[in-house]
Every structure is written in structure tokens, then in C-alpha cells.
Write a protein that holds these residues in place. Sequence first.
Motif, PDB file in Angstrom:
ATOM      1  N   ASP A  65      -2.187  -7.069   7.396  1.00  0.00           N
ATOM      2  CA  ASP A  65      -2.520  -5.659   7.599  1.00  0.00           C
ATOM      3  C   ASP A  65      -2.079  -4.812   6.410  1.00  0.00           C
ATOM      4  O   ASP A  65      -2.764  -3.848   6.034  1.00  0.00           O
ATOM      5  N   VAL A  66      -0.961  -5.170   5.806  1.00  0.00           N
ATOM      6  CA  VAL A  66      -0.471  -4.442   4.634  1.00  0.00           C
ATOM      7  C   VAL A  66      -1.393  -4.660   3.441  1.00  0.00           C
ATOM      8  O   VAL A  66      -1.731  -3.719   2.710  1.00  0.00           O
ATOM      9  N   VAL A  67      -1.811  -5.901   3.241  1.00  0.00           N
ATOM     10  CA  VAL A  67      -2.716  -6.208   2.124  1.00  0.00           C
ATOM     11  C   VAL A  67      -4.033  -5.458   2.288  1.00  0.00           C
ATOM     12  O   VAL A  67      -4.559  -4.877   1.322  1.00  0.00           O
ATOM     13  N   ASN A  68      -4.570  -5.441   3.489  1.00  0.00           N
ATOM     14  CA  ASN A  68      -5.829  -4.752   3.716  1.00  0.00           C
ATOM     15  C   ASN A  68      -5.696  -3.257   3.432  1.00  0.00           C
ATOM     16  O   ASN A  68      -6.546  -2.660   2.756  1.00  0.00           O
ATOM     17  N   ALA A  69      -4.629  -2.643   3.936  1.00  0.00           N
ATOM     18  CA  ALA A  69      -4.424  -1.213   3.715  1.00  0.00           C
ATOM     19  C   ALA A  69      -4.243  -0.912   2.230  1.00  0.00           C
ATOM     20  O   ALA A  69      -4.760   0.099   1.720  1.00  0.00           O
ATOM     21  N   THR A  70      -3.529  -1.771   1.526  1.00  0.00           N
ATOM     22  CA  THR A  70      -3.268  -1.529   0.111  1.00  0.00           C
ATOM     23  C   THR A  70      -4.531  -1.686  -0.723  1.00  0.00           C
ATOM     24  O   THR A  70      -4.794  -0.889  -1.636  1.00  0.00           O
ATOM     25  N   TYR A  71      -5.324  -2.695  -0.421  1.00  0.00           N
ATOM     26  CA  TYR A  71      -6.586  -2.867  -1.136  1.00  0.00           C
ATOM     27  C   TYR A  71      -7.477  -1.644  -0.941  1.00  0.00           C
ATOM     28  O   TYR A  71      -8.060  -1.125  -1.904  1.00  0.00           O
ATOM     29  N   LEU A  72      -7.582  -1.167   0.278  1.00  0.00           N
ATOM     30  CA  LEU A  72      -8.421  -0.008   0.546  1.00  0.00           C
ATOM     31  C   LEU A  72      -7.863   1.247  -0.116  1.00  0.00           C
ATOM     32  O   LEU A  72      -8.624   2.085  -0.626  1.00  0.00           O
ATOM     33  N   ALA A  73      -6.540   1.387  -0.140  1.00  0.00           N
ATOM     34  CA  ALA A  73      -5.936   2.541  -0.811  1.00  0.00           C
ATOM     35  C   ALA A  73      -6.269   2.562  -2.297  1.00  0.00           C
ATOM     36  O   ALA A  73      -6.367   3.624  -2.912  1.00  0.00           O
ATOM     37  N   ALA A  74      -6.457   1.383  -2.867  1.00  0.00           N
ATOM     38  CA  ALA A  74      -6.768   1.282  -4.296  1.00  0.00           C
ATOM     39  C   ALA A  74      -8.248   1.482  -4.587  1.00  0.00           C
ATOM     40  O   ALA A  74      -8.607   1.766  -5.737  1.00  0.00           O
ATOM     41  N   THR A  75      -9.096   1.377  -3.582  1.00  0.00           N
ATOM     42  CA  THR A  75     -10.536   1.331  -3.835  1.00  0.00           C
ATOM     43  C   THR A  75     -11.361   2.373  -3.086  1.00  0.00           C
ATOM     44  O   THR A  75     -12.470   2.679  -3.507  1.00  0.00           O
ATOM     45  N   VAL A  76     -10.867   2.903  -1.983  1.00  0.00           N
ATOM     46  CA  VAL A  76     -11.641   3.875  -1.194  1.00  0.00           C
ATOM     47  C   VAL A  76     -11.538   5.248  -1.850  1.00  0.00           C
ATOM     48  O   VAL A  76     -10.431   5.752  -2.070  1.00  0.00           O
ATOM     49  N   PRO A  77     -12.643   5.884  -2.163  1.00  0.00           N
ATOM     50  CA  PRO A  77     -12.595   7.179  -2.841  1.00  0.00           C
ATOM     51  C   PRO A  77     -11.751   8.227  -2.109  1.00  0.00           C
ATOM     52  O   PRO A  77     -10.988   8.968  -2.739  1.00  0.00           O
ATOM     53  N   GLY A  78     -11.851   8.288  -0.792  1.00  0.00           N
ATOM     54  CA  GLY A  78     -11.153   9.314  -0.039  1.00  0.00           C
ATOM     55  C   GLY A  78      -9.646   9.171   0.005  1.00  0.00           C
ATOM     56  O   GLY A  78      -8.948  10.083   0.466  1.00  0.00           O
ATOM     57  N   ALA A  79      -9.117   8.050  -0.479  1.00  0.00           N
ATOM     58  CA  ALA A  79      -7.663   7.856  -0.465  1.00  0.00           C
ATOM     59  C   ALA A  79      -6.965   8.574  -1.611  1.00  0.00           C
ATOM     60  O   ALA A  79      -5.731   8.706  -1.599  1.00  0.00           O
ATOM     61  N   ALA A  80      -7.716   9.044  -2.581  1.00  0.00           N
ATOM     62  CA  ALA A  80      -7.110   9.676  -3.758  1.00  0.00           C
ATOM     63  C   ALA A  80      -6.193  10.831  -3.358  1.00  0.00           C
ATOM     64  O   ALA A  80      -6.539  11.653  -2.503  1.00  0.00           O
ATOM     65  N   SER A  81      -4.997  10.829  -3.951  1.00  0.00           N
ATOM     66  CA  SER A  81      -3.989  11.883  -3.783  1.00  0.00           C
ATOM     67  C   SER A  81      -3.329  11.891  -2.411  1.00  0.00           C
ATOM     68  O   SER A  81      -2.612  12.840  -2.077  1.00  0.00           O
ATOM     69  N   GLN A  82      -3.528  10.843  -1.630  1.00  0.00           N
ATOM     70  CA  GLN A  82      -2.957  10.788  -0.289  1.00  0.00           C
ATOM     71  C   GLN A  82      -1.608  10.056  -0.271  1.00  0.00           C
ATOM     72  O   GLN A  82      -1.352   9.157  -1.069  1.00  0.00           O
ATOM     73  N   ILE A  83      -0.769  10.451   0.667  1.00  0.00           N
ATOM     74  CA  ILE A  83       0.473   9.750   1.003  1.00  0.00           C
ATOM     75  C   ILE A  83       0.281   9.211   2.413  1.00  0.00           C
ATOM     76  O   ILE A  83       0.003   9.979   3.340  1.00  0.00           O
ATOM     77  N   ILE A  84       0.426   7.897   2.579  1.00  0.00           N
ATOM     78  CA  ILE A  84      -0.009   7.253   3.820  1.00  0.00           C
ATOM     79  C   ILE A  84       1.041   6.262   4.311  1.00  0.00           C
ATOM     80  O   ILE A  84       1.493   5.398   3.560  1.00  0.00           O
ATOM     81  N   ASN A  85       1.419   6.392   5.578  1.00  0.00           N
ATOM     82  CA  ASN A  85       2.264   5.389   6.217  1.00  0.00           C
ATOM     83  C   ASN A  85       1.479   4.096   6.429  1.00  0.00           C
ATOM     84  O   ASN A  85       0.307   4.141   6.830  1.00  0.00           O
ATOM     85  N   VAL A  86       2.137   2.964   6.202  1.00  0.00           N
ATOM     86  CA  VAL A  86       1.546   1.669   6.510  1.00  0.00           C
ATOM     87  C   VAL A  86       2.501   0.945   7.450  1.00  0.00           C
ATOM     88  O   VAL A  86       3.570   0.479   7.038  1.00  0.00           O
ATOM     89  N   GLY A  87       2.139   0.897   8.709  1.00  0.00           N
ATOM     90  CA  GLY A  87       2.988   0.272   9.709  1.00  0.00           C
ATOM     91  C   GLY A  87       2.167  -0.138  10.914  1.00  0.00           C
ATOM     92  O   GLY A  87       0.945  -0.005  10.933  1.00  0.00           O
ATOM     93  N   SER A  88       2.867  -0.626  11.932  1.00  0.00           N
ATOM     94  CA  SER A  88       2.193  -1.004  13.175  1.00  0.00           C
ATOM     95  C   SER A  88       2.170   0.136  14.175  1.00  0.00           C
ATOM     96  O   SER A  88       1.380   0.129  15.119  1.00  0.00           O
ATOM     97  N   GLY A  89       3.077   1.100  13.988  1.00  0.00           N
ATOM     98  CA  GLY A  89       3.191   2.183  14.953  1.00  0.00           C
ATOM     99  C   GLY A  89       3.963   1.801  16.197  1.00  0.00           C
ATOM    100  O   GLY A  89       3.922   2.504  17.205  1.00  0.00           O
ATOM    101  N   VAL A  90       4.701   0.678  16.137  1.00  0.00           N
ATOM    102  CA  VAL A  90       5.464   0.179  17.292  1.00  0.00           C
ATOM    103  C   VAL A  90       6.912  -0.053  16.871  1.00  0.00           C
ATOM    104  O   VAL A  90       7.167  -0.663  15.832  1.00  0.00           O
ATOM    105  N   ALA A  91       7.851   0.431  17.667  1.00  0.00           N
ATOM    106  CA  ALA A  91       9.275   0.201  17.412  1.00  0.00           C
ATOM    107  C   ALA A  91       9.719  -1.074  18.120  1.00  0.00           C
ATOM    108  O   ALA A  91       9.515  -1.224  19.326  1.00  0.00           O
ATOM    109  N   THR A  92      10.332  -1.990  17.373  1.00  0.00           N
ATOM    110  CA  THR A  92      10.808  -3.258  17.923  1.00  0.00           C
ATOM    111  C   THR A  92      12.304  -3.370  17.661  1.00  0.00           C
ATOM    112  O   THR A  92      12.746  -3.214  16.518  1.00  0.00           O
TER     113      THR A  92
END
Length: 379
Positions: A265-292
Motif C-alpha cells: 500500500d505504501v509503494v502504491n501511494a508513493t508511486y501515485l504521489a510521484a506521477t499523478v498530476p493532482g498530487a503536486a504541492s500536497q502533504i499526504i498521510n500514508v497509513g491504514s487509518g487503524v490504531a493497533t
Amino acid sequence: MQGNVLITGGAGFIGSRLGRRFADEGYRVTVLDSLIPQVHGEDPETTSPLLATVREFATVIKGTVTSAADIAAAVEGQNIIVHLAAETGTGQSMYEIDRYVEANVGGTAKLLDALANGEHQVERIVVASSRSIYGEGAYRTPAGDLVYPPHRDDAAMAAGDFAVHQPGVEGPLELVATSETATIHPSSVYGITKHVQESLVMTVAPTIGVEPVALRYQNVYGPGQSLKNPYTGILSIFSTLIRQGKPINIFEDGLESRDFVYIDDVVNATYLAATVPGAASQIINVGSGVATTVSDVVAALFSAFGREVPTTVSGNYRLGDIRHNFADTSRAAEMLGVSATVDFDEGVRRFVDWVLTEPVEGDNYQKSLDEMASRNLLK
């Protein structure tokens, strides 16, 4: 070919998987990595399976982001940079301060300096930031107010009070997801350096015509993470202890929690952050959204290994550690179209299946604890 991408720290856990993704998508991949023994062993050419894997699809430059010459050689001709290179480890950062600042802050400054003062073709830079910059996570008071509590008090923890408190607030606080708009107040040298890293990239990159993206990773885990490094990754640390039949010491009361996010999931998010036009200038959490909780981590590992070792909930604690933090992942869904696809139990099963194919590493964990205790950072 899609273009050229440089991944600093690209022979590491995340970088090696990410480089493969870029190569599969048609990019020409270059990796700059110092191949430190703490991660890759004393002789990376023979002891680092990650390095062997990366050489299948990338040009590897053995070098460091603290060297201007190494950076200059690596950035030439690149279109995208994913800046993963960093010293990692909350506890170790509290006494190897110069090393962490030099690599994380100084290395990022040298990278940006090279781009600001030389010819380049870089269009986007993605920096690996960290949930550690938040310090304690977000909470709601009994009155419904959103607060970001200060660091926990040493004396209170010594007395067995590990809870998070907000000055002037009576009653328990409710843990909620931490969003990208949260107060920034890191509680460790590592967290401070990651905040500066992120700030440097987000501030400088637009002035030199480069689109910045900052990804605040939560606790990344999965097959391929270092089993040698005793300073990061409780799944790796506990797995080694289980395989050695040694007892596990659970710090605090075992109810401290983290957001564990699977490597794919981290690799997918990072690849898209590097390539998706709309990600430019964004600060984005990368997590599961679940506390364990840490106790749940141990239980999941016991289940996956099919064996248990003695455990002690000791009340020990480390200065600089936070109590809780889990990510609000709504921005990742909005900007990148991603959410976690691998839940924790399934991710642990995959992780353990891989661990069982690896040699049992030496016990360096106790040495790391002794180092912290000798500096009065482990109580």
C-alpha cells in the motif's frame, strides 16, 4: 520509456519495492544508497538481498546524500526524485544526534542545493516524511474540543501513568485520527529532522520549478524490511525474539498503539504521489487509518508463527516515544485515490511467511536497549 526516476535510499525496504514498480511502469530507475551495515550487513555485496534485487532493474550508485559529488552524479538527467534516504530510529536519534541531523537535514539541503544551483530536468520531488512529526496524535476532550496534547511527563510515566493529558482539561481524552492539519510538535530528534526535511522540500522546490509532494508515512511493515536493524520495526524485533525462543518485554502497559501500513500500500501511494498530476504541492498521510496496540501486535505474531514465547508487560518506557497516533487517510483517498488494501492480520501472516524463509539474525536488540538505558533514555 516514461522517464528517469532517482530514488535516494533506493536499496532499502521501501525503495527496492518502489523501484521495481517504476521499472515495471516503464521508467528508467537510478538508486543512490550508502548501503549502511545497520541495514545491509557488513558486506552488502553478499549480505544484502535487497541490493541484489535492485540491481535487476536499476542503476545503483553507492554513495550518500551527505556528499555533494554523489548527489550531482545521481541527479543528472532525472525527471522525478523520490527522496527516501534517511537515518531512521526514534530511540537511536536521541543520542546519535549529529548523525541523524547530518543525514536527514544536511542530506536534504545538499540535494536541494544541487537542484537550485545547477542545470536539471527534475519536475517533481517526493519526500518521505513521517508521522513522528506530529508527536502525540489528535484527541477530543470531554467537551468535544480537538486538542494536540504535549509530550508525556517523565515523572508521571515513572509512576505508571502512561496516558496522554491535556493541561487544564479534566477527564479522559478520546483518541481520534490525526489529519495533515494537526499541530506539529515532534518528541524526538528523528521527528525534528523529518519535519525539517519536509519543510525544506515544500519550501524550496516551488522556487526552482519543481513540484513537491510530502508523504507522512505511518509504521511501514512487510516482507523485505530489515531483520538486522535493532532500532526500528517492532515486528522485526519481536519476530527475531520469537524465533530465538527468547522472552518479549512489552513496554508501558502494552496498550500504546501505532498505525501499521503494509508495504504494498505504501509503494502504491508513493508511486501515485510521484506521477499523478493532482498530487503536486500536497502533504499526504500514508497509513491504514487503524490504531493497533503493541499487545495486539504480539498476539498477531504468535498466531502467525503458531508458537508463543514468555511475555512481560514491564512498565518500562523510552523518552521520546509517543503513546498513540493513527492517520486520517481521507486526503490520500481524495488526492491519490488510494486506501489501505491489506489489513493487519493478513499483512502479519504475509510478513511471517517471508521471515521464515530468512536466516535467524543475531540478537542486537538487547545491545540497543542497553545503549538507551546507559543514557537514561530507557526507564
